[in-house]
Every structure is written in structure tokens, then in C-alpha cells.
Design a protein around this motif. Structure first.
Motif, PDB file in Angstrom:
ATOM      1  N   ALA A 187       1.057  -1.244   0.168  1.00 18.90           N
ATOM      2  CA  ALA A 187      -0.048   0.103   0.092  1.00 18.90           C
ATOM      3  C   ALA A 187       0.960   1.342  -0.013  1.00 18.90           C
ATOM      4  O   ALA A 187       1.732   1.122   0.422  1.00 18.90           O
ATOM      5  CB  ALA A 187      -0.840   0.089   1.563  1.00 18.90           C
ATOM      6  N   THR A 188       0.277   2.263  -0.780  1.00 21.47           N
ATOM      7  CA  THR A 188       1.081   3.606  -0.803  1.00 21.47           C
ATOM      8  C   THR A 188       0.192   5.012  -0.661  1.00 21.47           C
ATOM      9  O   THR A 188      -1.023   4.659  -0.968  1.00 21.47           O
ATOM     10  CB  THR A 188       2.115   3.675  -1.910  1.00 21.47           C
ATOM     11  N   ASP A 189       0.655   6.040   0.077  1.00 19.51           N
ATOM     12  CA  ASP A 189       0.094   7.196  -0.164  1.00 19.51           C
ATOM     13  C   ASP A 189       0.908   8.249   0.018  1.00 19.51           C
ATOM     14  O   ASP A 189       2.073   8.128   0.674  1.00 19.51           O
ATOM     15  CB  ASP A 189      -1.037   7.046   1.074  1.00 19.51           C
ATOM     16  N   ILE A 190       0.640   9.506  -0.495  1.00 18.66           N
ATOM     17  CA  ILE A 190       1.512  10.475  -0.627  1.00 18.66           C
ATOM     18  C   ILE A 190       1.357  11.231   0.906  1.00 18.66           C
ATOM     19  O   ILE A 190       2.334  12.113   1.115  1.00 18.66           O
ATOM     20  CB  ILE A 190       1.256  11.473  -1.829  1.00 18.66           C
ATOM     21  N   ASP A 191       0.662  10.834   1.596  1.00 22.89           N
ATOM     22  CA  ASP A 191       0.352  11.557   3.003  1.00 22.89           C
ATOM     23  C   ASP A 191       0.855  10.877   3.991  1.00 22.89           C
ATOM     24  O   ASP A 191       0.557   9.609   4.299  1.00 22.89           O
ATOM     25  CB  ASP A 191      -1.198  11.880   3.113  1.00 22.89           C
ATOM     26  N   PRO A 192       1.970  11.122   4.781  1.00 21.38           N
ATOM     27  CA  PRO A 192       2.728  10.519   5.683  1.00 21.38           C
ATOM     28  C   PRO A 192       1.405  10.063   6.969  1.00 21.38           C
ATOM     29  O   PRO A 192       1.494   9.028   7.599  1.00 21.38           O
ATOM     30  CB  PRO A 192       3.568  11.331   6.476  1.00 21.38           C
ATOM     31  N   GLN A 193       0.484  10.900   7.076  1.00 21.47           N
ATOM     32  CA  GLN A 193      -0.602  10.661   8.239  1.00 21.47           C
ATOM     33  C   GLN A 193      -1.423   9.202   7.496  1.00 21.47           C
ATOM     34  O   GLN A 193      -1.766   8.417   8.504  1.00 21.47           O
ATOM     35  CB  GLN A 193      -1.427  11.811   8.298  1.00 21.47           C
ATOM     36  N   ALA A 194      -1.491   9.165   6.305  1.00 23.43           N
ATOM     37  CA  ALA A 194      -2.246   8.066   5.909  1.00 23.43           C
ATOM     38  C   ALA A 194      -1.216   6.847   6.114  1.00 23.43           C
ATOM     39  O   ALA A 194      -1.903   5.828   6.180  1.00 23.43           O
ATOM     40  CB  ALA A 194      -2.563   8.278   4.356  1.00 23.43           C
TER      41      ALA A 194
END
Length: 300
Positions: A187-194
């Protein structure tokens, strides 16, 4: 302890100023809510959705035996924002908890698959029950596009499959895939909080050992030449179309995919872009106009 809530209704352009004003007056937190029942597109990971008219609420704590000078706070705000509608209220500790928690209920995705807020008892203990802390990041199952992806995962054979969740938000899709039998989820996301939210929700559900989650650069380095049997991306039409060539490299021949965050008017454009790499097999609609596009990677 009591809690003071101050609600100010403002235009979108005034939100940043209003947040700063409330915080300068000692607000412990500031929340944003829709003032006009306006639909929003699902935001990109890391973005904060904003409506044309926004209710900005500042939360203040009143300790037992102390009094908040409400009149002074309200007078000061009105001097800075004389045209902004303003109201306030006190609520007790227990009522404050219920105000937040009552917004969430278990969501049934299919006969044997539920999303359950972590503080609630699962309606069906024998079902696949995904426990979720809805407060961590975007993605609770309530939004039509998230529900459509969960529904698709629930009817897809994930047994011992490699799954990629691109734009993972709260991690709801990644965790669901693991609970439904996936061998490994990237999984990946551009938001560290995510990324943090996904880790915490994976730990809450006991599936962290089979999950990798990271920011895109870390994700690409970890994934290397690994390809997915199943690929899901719940973002927006623009990024979906821009990323189509990259997504095509991440999916095995005949691998299954689902895209969401697309409204009905965008389906044709998104499908045309993806048809270069994927066979479009199904378009499913929910809540009038939100759509999920799914199919298989062409042989390559």
C-alpha cells in the motif's frame, strides 16, 4: 469537565483565517463541516476537502470549578468577523463522546463482510469484521467510492494473492484485502498521516505482518519488479488517468483491477485511457453518480 463548542459559518476563502483565530483564542482543536449539504469529489490523499460554505468549530475545555469567559471570546470573534454567523454551546464529557461516535455505525458490505468501528460490537461475530478507527485518515466505508471498492474486494478471489492498494488513506482497502485472504498487500499514499493510519488499522486487525505501506518513493523501491494479482486505486479521475501507464506496469497479465473516485460523467474518459492496457469488464454505480471501473490487465 465540560466542553465549549463555538461554530462559525464562513466562505471557503475564510477558513484558514477562522482556524487561526480560534486557535489563537485557545481552541484545543478545530473541525470543519459542510454548511450546505454539498457533495465533494473524493480528495487526493493528503488533501483536505473544502465546501463552498464551511462550519468551522473550535473546541475549548472547561475544567471543573473553572469558567470560560464565553462573552469575551464571542465579542472578540465578532469584532474580527462581524458578518459571520456564530453560535456556541456547552456539552458534557459523555455527550461529547457520543456526539463523535454516534456518527458511525457498522457497515455491511456483503452477507459475510462488515466494517465495524473499533469501539462497537460486530453485528455478526462469524463474519469477516474489519475493525476501523475512522478518525485517523480519509476512508471509512461510508463514501460511495470506498464502499464500491470494498464490495468489489469482497467478491474477488483474493486467496494467496498479491494486492496493491494505491492511495490507501486509512488503509481500509488494504486491511480488507488481507482479512479476505490476500497473501501480501503493498500500500502507498502521498500523505505520511495516511501511512501511519494504515499501519495502525492493520495492527488493530492483526494483519500488519502481511502488509507493506510507505510513501511512493519507498513503495517503488520496496516493490521493485513485484507485480500485483489484484490492483485497487480509489483516488480521482485526473490522477487515475495520469498514472495509467505506471499502474499498467504494476499488474500481472490477466491481473484484476478496480478504480474508483470517478463520477459518471468521467467514466468514458477514464475507460478510454485504461483500455490501452486493460480490458474494461464492468462499471458499477452507487449513490446516483459515483462509479467503479473494473476489469483485467491485457496479456503482455
Amino acid at each position: 469537565m465540560k466542553w465549549l463548542q463555538i461554530h462559525i459559518t464562513v466562505d471557503q476563502a475564510q477558513v484558514d483565517f477562522t482556524e487561526t483565530l480560534l486557535e489563537s483564542l485557545g481552541a484545543l482543536s478545530v473541525t470543519l463541516d459542510d454548511a450546505e449539504n454539498q457533495d465533494l469529489l473524493e480528495p487526493l490523499p493528503g488533501e483536505t476537502p473544502l465546501w463552498n460554505k464551511v462550519i468551522v468549530t473550535g473546541i475549548y475545555a472547561q475544567e471543573d470549578g473553572e469558567e470560560i469567559d464565553v462573552d469575551s471570546i464571542v465579542t472578540f470573534i465578532q469584532a474580527q468577523m462581524p458578518d459571520a454567523p456564530l453560535s456556541h454551546e456547552f456539552i458534557e464529557d459523555q455527550e461529547w463522546e457520543r456526539t463523535w461516535m454516534d456518527a458511525y455505525e457498522p457497515i455491511q458490505i456483503s452477507d459475510n463482510f462488515w466494517i465495524v468501528p473499533e469501539w462497537m460490537t460486530a453485528p455478526d461475530a462469524q463474519a469477516v469484521n474489519l475493525k476501523l478507527d475512522p478518525g485517523l485518515a480519509f476512508g471509512t466505508g461510508n463514501h460511495a467510492s470506498t464502499f464500491l471498492c470494498l464490495q468489489w474486494l469482497g467478491k474477488t478471489d483474493l486467496k494467496d494473492k498479491i494486492v496493491i492498494d494505491y492511495g490507501c488513506g486509512s488503509g481500509i482497502l488494504a486491511v480488507a484485502a488481507l482479512l479476505l485472504g490476500a497473501k501480501k498487500v503493498y500500500a502507498t499514499d502521498i500523505d505520511p498521516q495516511a501511512v501511519l493510519a494504515t499501519q495502525q488499522n492493520a495492527e488493530l486487525n492483526g494483519v500488519m505482518n502481511n502488509l507493506y505501506v510507505g510513501l511512493p518513493d519507498e513503495f517503488n523501491e520496496t516493490l521493485k519488479d513485484q507485480k500485483a494479482d489484484v490492483f485497487v486505486a480509489n483516488i480521482l479521475a485526473g490522477p487515475l488517468m495520469m498514472l495509467a501507464p505506471q499502474f499498467a506496469t504494476l499488474v500481472k497479465s490477466e491481473g484484476e483491477f478496480a478504480l474508483a473516485g470517478v463520477i459518471e460523467e468521467q467514466v468514458s474518459d477514464v475507460s478510454n485511457v485504461y483500455s490501452e492496457f486493460f480490458d474494461i469488464l464492468e462499471v458499477e454505480k452507487r449513490d446516483g453518480y459515483w462509479c467503479r471501473i473494473s476489469g483485467k490487465r491485457q496479456s503482455h
